[in-house]
Structures are given as structure tokens and as C-alpha cells.
Design a protein around this motif. Structure first.
Motif, mmCIF file in Angstrom:
data_model
loop_
_atom_site.group_PDB
_atom_site.id
_atom_site.type_symbol
_atom_site.label_atom_id
_atom_site.label_comp_id
_atom_site.label_asym_id
_atom_site.label_seq_id
_atom_site.Cartn_x
_atom_site.Cartn_y
_atom_site.Cartn_z
ATOM 1 N N ILE A 134 -3.551 8.947 3.561
ATOM 2 C CA ILE A 134 -4.630 7.956 3.588
ATOM 3 C C ILE A 134 -4.979 7.579 5.028
ATOM 4 C CG2 ILE A 134 -5.242 5.594 2.917
ATOM 5 C CD1 ILE A 134 -3.556 5.972 0.405
ATOM 6 N N TYR A 191 -4.821 0.211 6.871
ATOM 7 C CA TYR A 191 -3.930 0.561 5.757
ATOM 8 C C TYR A 191 -3.290 -0.692 5.151
ATOM 9 C CZ TYR A 191 -0.214 2.747 3.087
ATOM 10 O OH TYR A 191 0.631 3.131 2.072
ATOM 11 N N TYR A 224 -13.790 4.587 3.393
ATOM 12 C CA TYR A 224 -12.551 3.882 3.043
ATOM 13 C C TYR A 224 -12.838 2.477 2.507
ATOM 14 C CZ TYR A 224 -13.220 2.612 8.000
ATOM 15 O OH TYR A 224 -13.742 2.220 9.213
ATOM 16 N N LEU A 283 -12.198 2.438 -1.053
ATOM 17 C CA LEU A 283 -10.770 2.295 -1.370
ATOM 18 C C LEU A 283 -10.383 0.823 -1.416
ATOM 19 C CD1 LEU A 283 -7.926 3.483 -1.782
ATOM 20 C CD2 LEU A 283 -7.710 3.567 0.722
#
Length: 325
Positions: free
Chosen positions: A128, A153, A207, A210
């Protein structure tokens, strides 16, 4: 002359007698009037006593009627206690049936979802991060710092907990508004949406998808932590309620185990496989959406919230649908 004096004396004596008689008659008349007043007073007192006796009789009749009602209520309470005792004995004699097992399995898929999404983000961490580096470089034409990639993250990991907190706070309202089973069914919409967003993150080269998918799936899991234990405890028999309550923790650990096993490098822990790993969260939601509709609604919800005593006692599968029709 003496004869005249005698006549006058006789007249005086007769006058005195007449006067005395008149006075006596007046006194007798006065006493008769007083006696009449006394009699009338006694009659009024007797009437009042009669009214009091009638009122007392009515009160005694009311007391007797209340006493009879109390006796009837006592008999009804005794019958109700006996019926409750027999019903409790029948409930204690119930075992784990196939349909109860089916309902429990359908419900705990929500806790499996919670366990899976809690641990699924850990195994593909490096994959990721590499994806985020590639996206950042394509957007801005420069490499991202290690510190900033760690922050991104961290957002992807922690935003799940924020969504779970919001979902947990909303669980009680959703359970009372849509029912335990209805809330679980509607919650699967969030599960499917979040899983699709995470699964198509790499395809969309974003992202942010996500982050959004992790937040939505977090809300889904937070609602599951409220709705699933509530539903299971309310449909389980008394003698199995404690044991079936541990199924929630079992489903969570199974979900964690699946996420860790599927996330290893030999299976889906690769640069191409991690979106599929995250997108597999759609499977418990779809499976629950298929299995749960035939399960019964919580009797407690039907009785206390909806005031549908007949449906709560009969345990109809589609009682809310039948009630509307």
C-alpha cells in the motif's frame, strides 16, 4: 246584703278558676309546641341516620365489589405465574435447532466482517505504501518523503476506528428505528460500498478512495458491534444465551485469522493482490444480505418497540411485512 257579698265571692272564685285553666292551657300548648319541635328534630335526625346507613351500605357494596375484583386479579396473577413458569420450563428445554444455528450464523457474519477489516490492512503495508508513492509521484512529479507516506498510511489505518466509533454510537438508534434484523440488512449497504471503494482503489489510481472506503467500512463494523450481539442475545433461548454470546468473539477471531492468512505474500499480499484482499470484505456483506431475510426479527423489538405482541409470540419471519399489509 250578706247575700250580695256571697254572690260576689262566688263570681270571683269562678273567675280565678277560669284564669288558672287558661294559664294551664297556655302552658300545655307551649309544651306541645316544644314537643312537636323535638319530634320534628328527631325525624330529621332519623332521616340523616337513614341516609348515612344507605351511604354506608353503598360503601360496603363497593368494598365487596373491590374485594371480588382483587380475588379475580389474584387468581389471574396465579394463572399468569403458572403459565410463565411452564413457558420458562419449555424455553429451558429448547436446544440448538437448525434454524437457530442458521440465524446465528447469518448474524455473526457482521462480526466476521469486523474482525477481517481490523486485521486486513496490516499484512500489505509495504504494498500500500508503494502504491501511495507511485500515485504521489504521478500527480506531483516528485518522490514523497518517508515521513509523509507513514502519515498517509496511518490515516488509512486509523480512519477505520473513527468510522467504527460513529457506527457504534448510531447502533442503538438504528436498532430501534429499523429493528435488529432490519438494521443489519441496511448496514450491508455500507459494507458493500466500502468494500467496492477499497477494491477499486488501485484501478482508480487514488488513495483517497482507500481512505473513504476504510471510513465507510469502519461505520459498517461499528454498527455490527452493536447490532449483532443485540440480535443474537434476543433470539437465543434462555439456556443458550450465555453460550451463544461467545460466538461474536469467535467470529471476530476467525475474521482476523482469514485476513492474516490471505494477506501473506504467497496469496494476496502482493502489489496486484492487495486490492482484492481489501475488496473481499464484500463477501460477508453479500452473504448476510442473502441469508438474513428469512431469519426472524427480534421478539423483544416487536413487543417493546412496536407493541406487536402476537407477532412477538408467534415469531413470524416477516412479521413487519405482514403488519404493514
Amino acid at each position: 246584703m250578706s247575700m250580695n257579698l256571697s254572690a260576689k265571692l262566688d263570681e270571683l272564685q269562678r273567675g280565678d278558676r277560669h284564669l288558672e285553666t287558661t294559664v294551664a292551657l297556655c302552658e300545655i300548648r307551649t309544651q306541645l309546641q316544644e314537643l312537636t319541635k323535638s319530634v320534628e328534630s328527631c325525624q330529621s335526625e332519623v332521616s340523616e341516620v337513614k341516609r348515612d346507613m344507605v351511604a354506608i351500605k353503598h360503601e360496603l357494596d363497593t368494598v365487596q365489589q373491590v374485594k371480588e375484583e382483587i380475588e379475580e386479579l389474584r387468581e389471574y396473577v396465579d394463572r399468569l405465574e403458572e403459565h410463565t413458569h411452564r413457558r420458562k420450563l419449555r424455553l429451558l428445554e429448547q436446544g440448538l435447532t437448525f434454524f437457530l444455528t442458521y440465524s446465528i450464523f447469518s448474524a455473526v457474519l457482521g462480526m466476521l466482517q469486523f474482525g477481517y477489516n481490523t486485521g486486513v490492512i496490516n499484512a500489505p503495508e509495504k504494498n500500500i505504501e508503494n502504491f501511495m508513492k507511485d500515485v504521489y509521484k504521478d500527480r506531483y512529479g516528485e518522490d514523497i518523503s518517508e515521513e509523509f507516506i507513514q502519515q498517509l498510511y496511518s490515516v488509512a489505518v486509523s480512519i477505520f476506528a473513527i468510522g467504527g466509533m460513529l457506527g457504534g454510537f448510531s447502533g442503538g438508534w438504528m436498532a430501534n428505528r429499523f429493528g435488529r434484523k432490519g438494521g443489519l440488512l441496511l448496514n450491508n449497504v455500507l459494507g458493500i460500498s466500502g468494500a467496492c471503494l477499497m477494491g477499486f482503489t488501485k484501478v482508480s489510481h487514488s488513495y483517497e478512495m482507500l481512505f473513504l472506503g476504510r471510513f465507510i467500512i469502519g461505520v459498517n463494523c461499528g454498527l455490527n458491534t452493536s447490532l449483532v450481539p443485540m440480535y443474537i442475545s434476543e433470539i437465543a433461548p434462555l439456556n443458550l444465551r450465555g453460550g451463544l454470546g461467545t460466538v461474536n468473539q469467535l467470529a471476530v477471531t476467525i475474521g482476523l485469522l482469514l485476513s492474516q492468512v490471505l494477506g501473506i505474500e504467497q496469496i494476496l499480499g502482493t502489489n496486484d493482490g492487495w486490492p482484492v484482499l481489501l475488496g473481499l470484505a464484500i463477501c460477508p456483506a453479500i452473504l448476510q444480505l442473502m441469508l438474513l431475510p428469512v431469519c426472524p426479527e427480534s421478539p423483544r423489538y416487536l413487543l417493546i418497540t412496536k407493541q406487536w405482541e402476537e407477532e412477538a409470540r408467534s415469531g413470524k419471519f416477516f412479521s413487519w411485512y405482514n403488519k404493514k399489509k
